[in-house]
Structure formats: structure tokens, C-alpha cells
Design an enzyme around this catalytic site. Structure first.
Site, PDB file in Angstrom:
ATOM      1  N   HIS A  18       0.740  -1.400  -0.301  1.00 53.44           N
ATOM      2  CA  HIS A  18       0.162   0.039  -0.012  1.00 53.44           C
ATOM      3  C   HIS A  18       1.372   1.350   0.078  1.00 53.44           C
ATOM      4  O   HIS A  18       1.601   1.235  -0.018  1.00 53.44           O
ATOM      5  CB  HIS A  18      -1.135  -0.362   1.391  1.00 53.44           C
ATOM      6  CG  HIS A  18      -0.023   0.076   2.519  1.00 53.44           C
ATOM      7  ND1 HIS A  18       0.834   0.761   2.920  1.00 53.44           N
ATOM      8  CD2 HIS A  18      -0.836  -1.155   3.306  1.00 53.44           C
ATOM      9  CE1 HIS A  18       0.679   0.501   4.294  1.00 53.44           C
ATOM     10  NE2 HIS A  18       0.588  -0.816   4.437  1.00 53.44           N
ATOM     11  N   HIS A  21       3.877   1.723   2.654  1.00 56.40           N
ATOM     12  CA  HIS A  21       4.507   0.506   2.232  1.00 56.40           C
ATOM     13  C   HIS A  21       5.739   1.612   1.273  1.00 56.40           C
ATOM     14  O   HIS A  21       6.990   1.506   0.871  1.00 56.40           O
ATOM     15  CB  HIS A  21       4.644  -0.544   1.629  1.00 56.40           C
ATOM     16  CG  HIS A  21       4.065  -1.795   2.192  1.00 56.40           C
ATOM     17  ND1 HIS A  21       2.705  -2.147   2.499  1.00 56.40           N
ATOM     18  CD2 HIS A  21       4.169  -2.119   3.933  1.00 56.40           C
ATOM     19  CE1 HIS A  21       2.524  -3.103   3.539  1.00 56.40           C
ATOM     20  NE2 HIS A  21       3.044  -2.686   4.341  1.00 56.40           N
ATOM     21  N   CYS A 126       0.984 -10.211  20.758  1.00 57.61           N
ATOM     22  CA  CYS A 126      -0.220 -10.352  19.495  1.00 57.61           C
ATOM     23  C   CYS A 126       0.459 -10.251  18.133  1.00 57.61           C
ATOM     24  O   CYS A 126       1.484 -10.270  18.055  1.00 57.61           O
ATOM     25  CB  CYS A 126       0.278  -8.129  19.794  1.00 57.61           C
ATOM     26  SG  CYS A 126      -0.903  -7.623  18.257  1.00 57.61           S
ATOM     27  N   CYS A 129       1.528  -7.674  15.902  1.00 60.70           N
ATOM     28  CA  CYS A 129       2.523  -6.917  16.324  1.00 60.70           C
ATOM     29  C   CYS A 129       3.734  -8.057  16.266  1.00 60.70           C
ATOM     30  O   CYS A 129       4.856  -7.558  16.027  1.00 60.70           O
ATOM     31  CB  CYS A 129       2.967  -6.364  17.994  1.00 60.70           C
ATOM     32  SG  CYS A 129       2.156  -5.282  17.665  1.00 60.70           S
ATOM     33  N   CYS A 144      -4.034  -5.363  22.741  1.00 62.17           N
ATOM     34  CA  CYS A 144      -3.254  -4.130  22.213  1.00 62.17           C
ATOM     35  C   CYS A 144      -3.127  -2.919  21.611  1.00 62.17           C
ATOM     36  O   CYS A 144      -4.317  -2.596  20.906  1.00 62.17           O
ATOM     37  CB  CYS A 144      -2.616  -4.890  20.982  1.00 62.17           C
ATOM     38  SG  CYS A 144      -1.773  -4.009  20.012  1.00 62.17           S
ATOM     39  N   HIS A 147      -3.092  -2.568  17.695  1.00 63.32           N
ATOM     40  CA  HIS A 147      -4.340  -3.927  16.550  1.00 63.32           C
ATOM     41  C   HIS A 147      -5.444  -3.486  18.011  1.00 63.32           C
ATOM     42  O   HIS A 147      -6.522  -3.917  16.864  1.00 63.32           O
ATOM     43  CB  HIS A 147      -3.862  -4.914  16.264  1.00 63.32           C
ATOM     44  CG  HIS A 147      -2.034  -4.539  15.765  1.00 63.32           C
ATOM     45  ND1 HIS A 147      -1.021  -4.270  16.189  1.00 63.32           N
ATOM     46  CD2 HIS A 147      -1.891  -4.370  14.864  1.00 63.32           C
ATOM     47  CE1 HIS A 147      -0.014  -4.058  15.567  1.00 63.32           C
ATOM     48  NE2 HIS A 147      -0.763  -4.620  13.919  1.00 63.32           N
ATOM     49  N   LYS A 298      -6.345   7.205   9.210  1.00 62.66           N
ATOM     50  CA  LYS A 298      -5.416   5.888   9.082  1.00 62.66           C
ATOM     51  C   LYS A 298      -6.033   5.518   8.504  1.00 62.66           C
ATOM     52  O   LYS A 298      -7.556   4.731   8.003  1.00 62.66           O
ATOM     53  CB  LYS A 298      -5.500   6.013  10.704  1.00 62.66           C
ATOM     54  CG  LYS A 298      -4.528   4.547  10.615  1.00 62.66           C
ATOM     55  CD  LYS A 298      -4.184   4.771  12.013  1.00 62.66           C
ATOM     56  CE  LYS A 298      -2.756   3.185  12.361  1.00 62.66           C
ATOM     57  NZ  LYS A 298      -3.314   2.868  13.853  1.00 62.66           N
ATOM     58  N   LYS A 301      -8.092  -1.611   6.328  1.00 63.53           N
ATOM     59  CA  LYS A 301      -8.797  -2.238   5.641  1.00 63.53           C
ATOM     60  C   LYS A 301     -10.501  -2.253   6.098  1.00 63.53           C
ATOM     61  O   LYS A 301     -11.003  -2.103   4.614  1.00 63.53           O
ATOM     62  CB  LYS A 301      -8.989  -4.146   5.341  1.00 63.53           C
ATOM     63  CG  LYS A 301      -7.072  -4.472   5.151  1.00 63.53           C
ATOM     64  CD  LYS A 301      -6.927  -6.126   5.582  1.00 63.53           C
ATOM     65  CE  LYS A 301      -6.020  -6.445   4.427  1.00 63.53           C
ATOM     66  NZ  LYS A 301      -4.965  -7.248   5.357  1.00 63.53           N
TER      67      LYS A 301
HETATM   68  N1  MSP Z   1       7.800  -6.942   8.819  1.00 63.39           N
HETATM   69  C1  MSP Z   1       8.414  -6.318   9.723  1.00 63.39           C
HETATM   70  C2  MSP Z   1       9.727  -5.074   9.344  1.00 63.39           C
HETATM   71  C3  MSP Z   1      10.745  -5.955   9.604  1.00 63.39           C
HETATM   72  S1  MSP Z   1      12.483  -5.212   9.490  1.00 63.39           S
HETATM   73  C4  MSP Z   1      13.163  -6.236   9.906  1.00 63.39           C
HETATM   74  C5  MSP Z   1       6.566  -4.588   9.273  1.00 63.39           C
HETATM   75  N2  MSP Z   1       6.504  -5.039   7.906  1.00 63.39           N
HETATM   76  S2  MSP Z   1       5.018  -3.740   7.846  1.00 63.39           S
HETATM   77  O1  MSP Z   1       4.985  -4.739   6.229  1.00 63.39           O
HETATM   78  O2  MSP Z   1       3.905  -3.827   9.135  1.00 63.39           O
HETATM   79  O3  MSP Z   1       5.901  -2.682   7.608  1.00 63.39           O
HETATM   80  C6  MSP Z   1       6.955  -2.463   7.031  1.00 63.39           C
HETATM   81  C7  MSP Z   1       7.446  -0.613   6.954  1.00 63.39           C
HETATM   82  O4  MSP Z   1       6.578   0.106   6.175  1.00 63.39           O
HETATM   83  C8  MSP Z   1       7.622  -0.726   8.387  1.00 63.39           C
HETATM   84  O5  MSP Z   1       8.074   0.412   8.524  1.00 63.39           O
HETATM   85  C9  MSP Z   1       6.350   0.364   8.711  1.00 63.39           C
HETATM   86  O6  MSP Z   1       6.452   1.049   9.396  1.00 63.39           O
HETATM   87  C10 MSP Z   1       6.352   1.469   7.212  1.00 63.39           C
HETATM   88  N3  MSP Z   1       4.444   1.270   6.774  1.00 63.39           N
HETATM   89  C11 MSP Z   1       3.398   0.810   7.738  1.00 63.39           C
HETATM   90  N4  MSP Z   1       2.146   2.019   6.928  1.00 63.39           N
HETATM   91  C12 MSP Z   1       2.931   2.810   6.691  1.00 63.39           C
HETATM   92  C13 MSP Z   1       1.947   3.703   7.130  1.00 63.39           C
HETATM   93  N5  MSP Z   1       0.934   4.375   6.659  1.00 63.39           N
HETATM   94  N6  MSP Z   1       2.875   4.848   6.591  1.00 63.39           N
HETATM   95  C14 MSP Z   1       4.213   4.872   6.526  1.00 63.39           C
HETATM   96  N7  MSP Z   1       5.062   4.530   6.818  1.00 63.39           N
HETATM   97  C15 MSP Z   1       4.153   2.753   6.895  1.00 63.39           C
HETATM   98  O7  MSP Z   1       6.664  -4.109  10.038  1.00 63.39           O
END
Ligand code: MSP
Length: 525
Positions: A18, A21, A126, A129, A144, A147, A298, A301
Site C-alpha cells: 500500500h 510501504h 499480539c 505486532c 493491544c 491493533h 489512518k 482495511k
Molecule cells: N516486517 C516488519 C518489518 C521488519 S524490518 C526487519 C513490518 N512490516 S510492515 O509491512 O508492517 O511494515 C513495513 C514498513 O512499512 C514499516 O517500516 C512500517 O512503518 C511502514 N508502514 C506501514 N504502514 C505505513 C504507513 N501508513 N505510512 C508510512 N509507513 C508505513 O513492520
């Protein structure tokens, strides 16, 4: 600078990528491209985090094996990064064979050293997390806080990591190195979390979490997903407990881990303790970016407002990802939260990329063709006015200011400097009115004004390149400018005497985007 190694967080593959990411990957790609203008040895790592209970359960719910789900979704991340111009050197998947093998060896080394021990444990886990929560951190209803789900009670005999014995050393490192955690206002948060840190469980019973890397010599246990995931930063470049590769020796320690603010604890506490236990040098910086909201809400889903990064390009019928990259990278100051909205996207990229930057180049080249048949005469490059000299100095000064912002991961702030330079150049054109000079037949002055502007645009092309690589390439093409020039080698002598361009070779580098397109596509959806 002899090398620059940078990494992103690796994303969970329980769904498609999304815009959040994408924000992180674009920011990191921009930093990577900037450093590729400062060193020949830049290495950019990204990838996917594929083990753990969350993936296991999502796969089961979809009637797939975990590996099938991972293969499907990892490909979606790779596809999205290709569309967005995220140009990494390695995409690591935690299911890669080399990664799994080395994680087992890392774990064994820590067991052998006595940093990991076995212990009977009961706690609140959790799944969102992928970690145990301290009961004092739960909400009043026992949920949590991130979440808003009830953690599961887990009672198992697990392996534990002696995190508590590294507490003092980590606090000292953070205090001694004020630029270690960026932005610095987050360092206190981490120090507070460290105050009551305890040893952590670093394995799960295979009967409960089957989808993970087996502990060597103890296949009843699988390695905790965060130990597995964090290790990617060293396994990806050839770390080995006995014989690290030449690449590892060259690249480690990492220059920066780019991550979201939500996972700072894992990086600045757990990961640092693991590195200390492995007796490896520590990262130079951990840059925790803020979160992106959609229309100030925020993303979730349940609200149905999760935005796919590539859909923005489709909705606005954009050929290049440049405008989206520019918008995302400038959506928030260093480390703060940002927002995406279609309206704001349209207004910002039209104002900055089309009206200010693109038009400036287009008008200047068109005037060069109109008044001089596209030729830069030798006298346009000497005896410039004081104002022109001052603008050129500002352009060179901007290179240094931008470099300094990048050193502090101020990506939005650096972009603002580039746009300020463009604005100053637009003002220079208005103030000097080359069209009036041409009318008055002051042709040398007119040519000098235009050549000065084109010179500045070469600098702008280099500076905007990390954000907008395709636009920069189109600018450089029309200016006959070498975009591979390193920042240290940038001069204000790029424009040479002679024919620069013909009418038919001039084209706009960025066309205004139209919000109606996005509205129509929303209505369709
Ligand atoms: N798998 C773990 C990270 C392991 S690193 C050794 C994880 N994955 S995640 O898919 O949940 O998130 C990946 C990255 O995307 C994280 O740095 C997280 O902060 C970032 N983001 C997820 N949603 C976000 C937003 N809405 N805005 C900006 N970044 C966000 O955590």
C-alpha cells in the site's frame, strides 16, 4: 565517500503493498539515488518478511500454503517497486536459502555464547505486532494499543535472549551519538522504553508457529520472526558467523536503516543488542519516518481506504512515477507524519513540476530557438551581469545545502531548496525579461540571460534526479547535460558554445495532471 549502504524495513507479505510501504521505499530510493551521486559504491537493500504466525494464518484462511502466499505477494511488491522506479540492488526474501542458513548460524552462535538460553514462559502475544506485550502496555480492556485486538495467552518453553544485559550499553550509545536515531526527538522515547526492558522470547514452539526457520539442533522450536527479519540486513550482504564475505566487509556497518516510527523499538533496541552480542559494529543511523494517512485518516482495511501506490499513477494516467515520488517524498518534514489526497497531489505537482520547473526549461529553450535558432553564442557565456553571477553562485550553493539536508535525512527540506532555486530562476527571467531585450535588439544580453537560466537548469536536473529520475533525464537530454555528473563535480560551465537544440527536439518534461481523471476513476470504483 567510499561507500553508502542503506536498507528499508522488509514488508510483511500477508497482503499487497500500500501507499505506506511505498512511501518508505520511495524515500529510501531517493536517498540511494542521491548517494549514487556521491559514491560509486552505493548498495540499496529491500525485501519481504515472510515467516511468522500472521502469514501462516492468512495463508490458511485463503486455502494456500504459506510459501504460495509469500510467492504471490512478494511478486506484487517487486512489481510495484518496478513501476515506482525503486531501484534496489538486492530484494531479499526471508525464505531465501542463504538467509535461512545464516539465521540458524547466528542463533546458534548466540546460544553457544550464552546470550540465548531456554526458559518456561507465559505471556500475551499480539499477532499484529508479532511480539509479546507487557501487560502494563495493554488498553483498559486488555487489547493491544496498536491493533485493538486481544493478545493470545501463550505458555511455552522458549529460548530467551539476554536483552537486559545490553540495556546500559545501548542507553550509553544513544546518549553518546545524538545522530544515531533520526529524528533526535525519538531518542528519548527509546530511552524510556529501555528503562524497563526485559529478556525477550526468541523462539516459538513449532507446534504453534510452524512457519519459521528451525532452531539448529532443536527442530521443535522455530526462530522468532523479528530475529529472523532483522538479520536480513547482514545476511543479504554475505554475513557469516565464521567467514563473512568481502562484500560484507566492505559494506558493514550500514549507513542507515530507513524504517517507520512504529518499529523503532525493534531496530534501536533488539537489533542493536543482537549486533552487540555478535560483536559487530553498529549502524551509523536509524531513520524513523512518520506515517502516511489518506485524506487525514489512518489507512485501514475496515475503513476501506487502503490505497495501492500504483493506482495513483493509473488514476491520473501518469506515464512516469516521478510526480508521485515527488509528492510522497515532500509530504512531511523529516520524521513527521504526512498525508495523501488526490486534490493536494494534483495541486502540488502541477505547481512545482509543471508550472515552475517544466515551464521554465520549456520557455527558455523555446526563446533560444526563436531568437538564436537554438544556438548558444560564445559571448553569451562571458561578461554576465552581477545578478546572473549571483544566481549561478546560488545554484552551486544549493548543491551543498541539498547535500547537507540529505546527510540529516531531510528529504522534504532538500526538495524545498531545489524549488526555491527554480523560483529564484523564474524571478531572474521575469526581472530581466529576455523577450524585451530581444525586442530592443539587445541580443547579447538576451542570450546571456537565457544561457544563465539553462546553466542553472543543468544543476536543477542533477538535484531533482533522485526524486524525479525520468524528468531529470528528459531535462538533461534537452540541455545536452551529463546526468551522471557526481555532485562534487558539478560546475556552472555545462552549457557550451554552439547549437544546443532545434525546435522539433523541444518537449515538455512534465504535463499538468488532471484531477477529473481521478474523480472519474473513483466513481467507476
Ligand atoms: N516486517 C516488519 C518489518 C521488519 S524490518 C526487519 C513490518 N512490516 S510492515 O509491512 O508492517 O511494515 C513495513 C514498513 O512499512 C514499516 O517500516 C512500517 O512503518 C511502514 N508502514 C506501514 N504502514 C505505513 C504507513 N501508513 N505510512 C508510512 N509507513 C508505513 O513492520
Amino acid at each position: 565517500m567510499d561507500k553508502y549502504y542503506l536498507t528499508t524495513a522488509i514488508d510483511y507479505v500477508n497482503g499487497a503493498p500500500h501507499i505506506g510501504h511505498a512511501y518508505e521505499k520511495i524515500l529510501t530510493d531517493i536517498i540511494a539515488r542521491h548517494y549514487s551521486q556521491r559514491t560509486d559504491n552505493m548498495f540499496f537493500l529491500t525485501g519481504t518478511d515472510e515467516h511468522g504466525i500472521k502469514i501462516q494464518k492468512t495463508a490458511a484462511a485463503q486455502g494456500k500454503t504459506p510459501k504460495e502466499l509469500c510467492d504471490e505477494n512478494a511478486q506484487k511488491f517487486k512489481d510495484a517497486w518496478k513501476v515506482l522506479g525503486v531501484d534496489y540492488n538486492r530484494f531479499i526474501r526471508t525464505t531465501d536459502e542463504d538467509h535461512e542458513r545464516i539465521v540458524q548460524k547466528i542463533f546458534k552462535k548466540l546460544v553457544d555464547k550464552g546470550d540465548i538460553y531456554k526458559h518456561e514462559y507465559e505471556g500475551w502475544y499480539c499477532q499484529g505486532c508479532e511480539c509479546f506485550l507487557n501487560p502494563k502496555d495493554l488498553t483498559e480492556d486488555g487489547l493491544c494499543p496498536d491493533h485493538l485486538k486481544k493478545p493470545e495467552v501463550v505458555k511455552e518453553e522458549n529460548y530467551f535472549f539476554k536483552l537486559s544485559s545490553y540495556k546500559d550499553a545501548i542507553i550509553k550509545h544513544i546518549k553518546d551519538n545524538p545522530e544515531f536515531i533520526v529524528p533526535s526527538f525519538r531518542a528519548n522515547e527509546v530511552i524510556n522504553q529501555l528503562e524497563d526492558i526485559q529478556d525477550i522470547s526468541v523462539s516459538r514452539n513449532k507446534a504453534n508457529v510452524g512457519w519459521g526457520i528451525d532452531v539448529l539442533d532443536d527442530p521443535e522450536q522455530s526462530i522468532y520472526v523479528w530475529i529472523d527479519a532483522l538479520s536480513n540486513y547482514i545476511t543479504a550482504i554475505g554475513y557469516d558467523t565464521e567467514n563473512p564475505s568481502e562484500q560484507f566487509k566492505k559494506l558493514w556497518p550500514v549507513d542507515v536503516h530507513v524504517i517507520g516510527k512504529d518499529i523503532l523499538k525493534f531496530h534501536s533496541i533488539y537489533w542493536i543488542a543482537i549486533l552487540m552480542a555478535l560483536e559487530l559494529p553498529l549502524p551509523k543511523h536509524i531513520f524513523a519516518h512518520g506515517w502516511i494517512t489518506i485524506d487525514e485518516t489512518k489507512m485501514s482495511k475496515s475503513l476501506g481506504n487502503v490505497v495501492s501506490p500504483t493506482s495513483v499513477l493509473e488514476n491520473f494516467e501518469l506515464q512516469y512515477p516521478d510526480a508521485f515520488r515527488y509528492y510522497m517524498a515532500t509530504s512531511a518534514p523529516c520524521g513527521r507524519d504526512g498525508n495523501y489526497s488526490d486534490q493536494d497531489f494534483k495541486e502540488k505537482v502541477n505547481a512545482h513540476l509543471a508550472n515552475s520547473m517544466g515551464n521554465l526549461l520549456n520557455r527558455s529553450l523555446s526563446m533560444l530557438v526563436k531568437y538564436f535558432d537554438g544556438e548558444v553564442k560564445a559571448e553569451f557565456l562571458t561578461g554576465r551581469s552581477k545578478e546572473a553571477e549571483s544566481l549561478l553562485r546560488t545554484a552551486l550553493g544549493t548543491v551543498k545545502i541539498v547535500e547537507n539536508h540529505f546527510t540529516h535525512f531531510e528529504i522534504q527540506e532538500a526538495a524545498q531548496e531545489i524549488i526555491s532555486l527554480v523560483d529564484a530562476t523564474n524571478k531572474f527571467v521575469t526581472d530581466n525579461a529576455p523577450w524585451t531585450l530581444a525586442k530592443e535588439e539587445k541580443m547579447t544580453e538576451c542570450g546571456q540571460v537565457l544561457a544563465t537560466v539553462l546553466e542553472v537548469m543543468c544543476v536543477v536536473a542533477s538535484l531533482i534526479y533522485p526524486y524525479c529520475p525520468n524528468i531529470a533525464a528528459d531535462m538533461a537530454k534537452q540541455l545536452s547535460y551529463d546526468l551522471s555528473t557526481k555532485l562534487d563535480d558539478i560546475t556552472i560551465e555545462n552549457i557550451k558554445a554552439g547549437k544546443l537544440i532545434s525546435k522539433e527536439d523541444i518537449f515538455p518534461v512534465f504535463l499538468r495532471v488532471d484531477s477529473e481523471l481521478a474523480d472519474k476513476s473513483k466513481a467507476k470504483a
